[in-house]
Design a protein around this motif. Structure first.
Motif, PDB file in Angstrom:
ATOM      1  N   ALA A 280      52.243  40.418  47.570  1.00 21.58           N
ATOM      2  CA  ALA A 280      52.372  41.913  47.438  1.00 21.58           C
ATOM      3  C   ALA A 280      51.223  42.239  46.407  1.00 21.58           C
ATOM      4  CB  ALA A 280      53.706  42.428  46.949  1.00 21.58           C
ATOM      5  N   GLU A 281      51.145  41.582  45.367  1.00 23.44           N
ATOM      6  CA  GLU A 281      50.236  42.117  44.525  1.00 23.44           C
ATOM      7  C   GLU A 281      48.669  41.811  44.868  1.00 23.44           C
ATOM      8  OE1 GLU A 281      51.446  37.815  43.166  1.00 23.44           O
ATOM      9  OE2 GLU A 281      52.458  39.885  43.948  1.00 23.44           O
ATOM     10  N   GLU A 282      48.406  41.209  45.823  1.00 23.79           N
ATOM     11  CA  GLU A 282      47.095  40.864  46.392  1.00 23.79           C
ATOM     12  C   GLU A 282      46.825  41.650  47.625  1.00 23.79           C
ATOM     13  OE1 GLU A 282      45.351  39.380  44.546  1.00 23.79           O
ATOM     14  OE2 GLU A 282      46.524  38.201  43.111  1.00 23.79           O
ATOM     15  N   MET A 283      47.566  42.634  47.933  1.00 25.09           N
ATOM     16  CA  MET A 283      47.373  43.439  49.043  1.00 25.09           C
ATOM     17  C   MET A 283      45.937  44.122  49.111  1.00 25.09           C
ATOM     18  SD  MET A 283      49.308  42.693  51.567  1.00 25.09           S
ATOM     19  CE  MET A 283      48.798  44.033  52.691  1.00 25.09           C
ATOM     20  N   PRO A 284      45.713  44.991  47.876  1.00 23.89           N
ATOM     21  CA  PRO A 284      44.428  45.409  47.658  1.00 23.89           C
ATOM     22  C   PRO A 284      43.299  44.373  48.232  1.00 23.89           C
ATOM     23  CG  PRO A 284      45.563  46.078  45.902  1.00 23.89           C
ATOM     24  CD  PRO A 284      46.498  44.834  46.600  1.00 23.89           C
ATOM     25  N   LEU A 285      43.247  43.146  47.707  1.00 28.00           N
ATOM     26  CA  LEU A 285      42.297  42.509  47.905  1.00 28.00           C
ATOM     27  C   LEU A 285      42.130  41.986  49.599  1.00 28.00           C
ATOM     28  CD1 LEU A 285      39.824  40.764  47.062  1.00 28.00           C
ATOM     29  CD2 LEU A 285      41.242  39.090  46.481  1.00 28.00           C
ATOM     30  N   LEU A 286      43.327  41.810  50.121  1.00 30.86           N
ATOM     31  CA  LEU A 286      43.454  41.565  51.544  1.00 30.86           C
ATOM     32  C   LEU A 286      43.024  42.610  52.310  1.00 30.86           C
ATOM     33  CD1 LEU A 286      46.939  39.532  51.252  1.00 30.86           C
ATOM     34  CD2 LEU A 286      44.514  38.454  51.623  1.00 30.86           C
ATOM     35  N   ARG A 287      43.353  43.795  52.027  1.00 33.81           N
ATOM     36  CA  ARG A 287      42.851  44.861  52.758  1.00 33.81           C
ATOM     37  C   ARG A 287      41.261  44.965  52.726  1.00 33.81           C
ATOM     38  NH1 ARG A 287      47.508  47.547  50.479  1.00 33.81           N
ATOM     39  NH2 ARG A 287      49.098  47.893  52.075  1.00 33.81           N
ATOM     40  N   TYR A 288      40.736  44.862  51.630  1.00 28.10           N
ATOM     41  CA  TYR A 288      39.329  45.012  51.490  1.00 28.10           C
ATOM     42  C   TYR A 288      38.765  43.847  52.221  1.00 28.10           C
ATOM     43  CZ  TYR A 288      34.752  43.809  49.307  1.00 28.10           C
ATOM     44  OH  TYR A 288      33.362  43.800  49.076  1.00 28.10           O
ATOM     45  N   TYR A 289      39.199  42.537  52.531  1.00 30.43           N
ATOM     46  CA  TYR A 289      38.648  41.765  53.212  1.00 30.43           C
ATOM     47  C   TYR A 289      39.004  42.248  54.760  1.00 30.43           C
ATOM     48  CZ  TYR A 289      38.203  38.115  49.720  1.00 30.43           C
ATOM     49  OH  TYR A 289      37.839  37.180  48.790  1.00 30.43           O
ATOM     50  N   ALA A 290      39.924  42.625  55.231  1.00 27.53           N
ATOM     51  CA  ALA A 290      40.084  43.180  56.384  1.00 27.53           C
ATOM     52  C   ALA A 290      39.387  44.436  56.893  1.00 27.53           C
ATOM     53  CB  ALA A 290      41.942  43.666  56.677  1.00 27.53           C
ATOM     54  N   ASN A 291      39.064  45.045  55.665  1.00 30.04           N
ATOM     55  CA  ASN A 291      38.264  46.142  56.290  1.00 30.04           C
ATOM     56  C   ASN A 291      36.848  45.952  56.249  1.00 30.04           C
ATOM     57  OD1 ASN A 291      40.076  48.317  55.954  1.00 30.04           O
ATOM     58  ND2 ASN A 291      39.848  48.576  53.701  1.00 30.04           N
ATOM     59  N   SER A 292      36.343  44.694  55.868  1.00 24.16           N
ATOM     60  CA  SER A 292      35.057  44.135  56.086  1.00 24.16           C
ATOM     61  C   SER A 292      34.620  44.030  57.429  1.00 24.16           C
ATOM     62  CB  SER A 292      34.801  42.963  55.395  1.00 24.16           C
ATOM     63  OG  SER A 292      35.507  41.773  55.621  1.00 24.16           O
ATOM     64  N   ILE A 293      35.656  43.863  58.584  1.00 20.79           N
ATOM     65  CA  ILE A 293      35.745  43.384  59.979  1.00 20.79           C
ATOM     66  C   ILE A 293      36.362  44.441  60.805  1.00 20.79           C
ATOM     67  CG2 ILE A 293      35.397  40.845  59.646  1.00 20.79           C
ATOM     68  CD1 ILE A 293      38.101  40.688  60.749  1.00 20.79           C
ATOM     69  N   ALA A 294      36.746  45.516  59.922  1.00 22.19           N
ATOM     70  CA  ALA A 294      37.577  46.691  60.940  1.00 22.19           C
ATOM     71  C   ALA A 294      36.858  47.095  61.849  1.00 22.19           C
ATOM     72  CB  ALA A 294      38.170  47.697  59.746  1.00 22.19           C
ATOM     73  N   HIS A 295      35.358  47.263  61.778  1.00 21.15           N
ATOM     74  CA  HIS A 295      34.452  48.162  62.546  1.00 21.15           C
ATOM     75  C   HIS A 295      34.411  47.057  63.766  1.00 21.15           C
ATOM     76  CE1 HIS A 295      31.957  45.533  60.401  1.00 21.15           C
ATOM     77  NE2 HIS A 295      31.083  45.361  61.367  1.00 21.15           N
ATOM     78  N   LEU A 296      34.617  46.041  63.697  1.00 19.93           N
ATOM     79  CA  LEU A 296      34.572  45.113  64.885  1.00 19.93           C
ATOM     80  C   LEU A 296      35.673  44.996  65.651  1.00 19.93           C
ATOM     81  CD1 LEU A 296      32.649  42.265  63.018  1.00 19.93           C
ATOM     82  CD2 LEU A 296      31.634  43.675  64.700  1.00 19.93           C
TER      83      LEU A 296
ATOM     84  N   MET B 190      48.216  34.479  49.652  1.00 18.18           N
ATOM     85  CA  MET B 190      49.404  34.131  50.400  1.00 18.18           C
ATOM     86  C   MET B 190      50.411  33.186  50.059  1.00 18.18           C
ATOM     87  SD  MET B 190      47.482  34.333  54.408  1.00 18.18           S
ATOM     88  CE  MET B 190      49.069  34.981  54.951  1.00 18.18           C
ATOM     89  N   GLY B 191      51.610  33.299  50.380  1.00 20.29           N
ATOM     90  CA  GLY B 191      52.710  32.175  50.074  1.00 20.29           C
ATOM     91  C   GLY B 191      53.167  31.719  51.353  1.00 20.29           C
ATOM     92  N   GLU B 192      53.929  30.716  51.317  1.00 21.12           N
ATOM     93  CA  GLU B 192      54.670  30.022  52.464  1.00 21.12           C
ATOM     94  C   GLU B 192      55.933  29.876  52.018  1.00 21.12           C
ATOM     95  OE1 GLU B 192      55.992  26.543  54.648  1.00 21.12           O
ATOM     96  OE2 GLU B 192      54.951  26.101  52.806  1.00 21.12           O
ATOM     97  N   ARG B 193      56.857  30.180  52.773  1.00 24.53           N
ATOM     98  CA  ARG B 193      58.207  29.894  52.595  1.00 24.53           C
ATOM     99  C   ARG B 193      58.947  29.459  54.020  1.00 24.53           C
ATOM    100  NH1 ARG B 193      60.434  34.695  51.448  1.00 24.53           N
ATOM    101  NH2 ARG B 193      59.220  34.562  49.297  1.00 24.53           N
ATOM    102  N   GLU B 194      59.615  28.208  53.898  1.00 23.03           N
ATOM    103  CA  GLU B 194      60.225  27.751  55.132  1.00 23.03           C
ATOM    104  C   GLU B 194      59.429  27.726  56.531  1.00 23.03           C
ATOM    105  OE1 GLU B 194      64.176  29.627  55.691  1.00 23.03           O
ATOM    106  OE2 GLU B 194      64.644  29.295  53.335  1.00 23.03           O
ATOM    107  N   GLY B 195      58.160  27.486  56.244  1.00 26.39           N
ATOM    108  CA  GLY B 195      57.072  27.446  57.534  1.00 26.39           C
ATOM    109  C   GLY B 195      56.818  28.760  57.735  1.00 26.39           C
ATOM    110  N   LEU B 196      57.026  29.969  57.094  1.00 24.96           N
ATOM    111  CA  LEU B 196      56.354  30.985  57.417  1.00 24.96           C
ATOM    112  C   LEU B 196      55.560  31.770  56.453  1.00 24.96           C
ATOM    113  CD1 LEU B 196      59.734  32.796  58.438  1.00 24.96           C
ATOM    114  CD2 LEU B 196      57.955  31.985  59.912  1.00 24.96           C
ATOM    115  N   TYR B 197      54.539  32.105  56.583  1.00 23.92           N
ATOM    116  CA  TYR B 197      53.398  32.822  55.768  1.00 23.92           C
ATOM    117  C   TYR B 197      53.557  34.044  55.475  1.00 23.92           C
ATOM    118  CZ  TYR B 197      51.008  28.260  56.539  1.00 23.92           C
ATOM    119  OH  TYR B 197      50.792  26.950  56.363  1.00 23.92           O
ATOM    120  N   TYR B 198      53.276  34.507  54.140  1.00 24.97           N
ATOM    121  CA  TYR B 198      53.284  35.973  53.911  1.00 24.97           C
ATOM    122  C   TYR B 198      52.262  36.471  52.968  1.00 24.97           C
ATOM    123  CZ  TYR B 198      55.718  34.075  49.725  1.00 24.97           C
ATOM    124  OH  TYR B 198      55.876  33.377  48.425  1.00 24.97           O
TER     125      TYR B 198
END
Length: 65
Positions: free
Chosen positions: A46-62, A35-43
């Motif tokens: 883009a190139e790390e979205m596959p890994l972030l989706r992987y993490y999100a999918n690990s708890i999606a069933h919950l 993730m990055g941060e710019r002017e107090g906002l986190y984002y």
């Protein structure tokens, strides 16, 4: 977090302080350059979205209804 716990997830909150837990989590994601941060906002980096989706999918069933 309440929804996750109600569905059987073990939720660890360091120091029993939700704000602290969120700040530590964001700091770790930034240190790993997921993730990055710019002017107090986190984002998501883009190139790390596959890994972030992987993490999100690990708890999606919950979070399913």
């Amino acid at each position: 977090m309440d929804q996750l716990q109600a569905r059987g997830a073990h939720v660890y909150v360091p120091r029993k302080d939700f704000d602290y837990a969120v700040n530590v989590g964001l700091r770790m994601l930034r240190l790993r350059r997921l993730m990055g941060e710019r002017e107090g906002l986190y984002y998501a980096q883009a190139e790390e979205m596959p890994l972030l989706r992987y993490y999100a999918n690990s708890i999606a069933h919950l979070l399913e209804k």
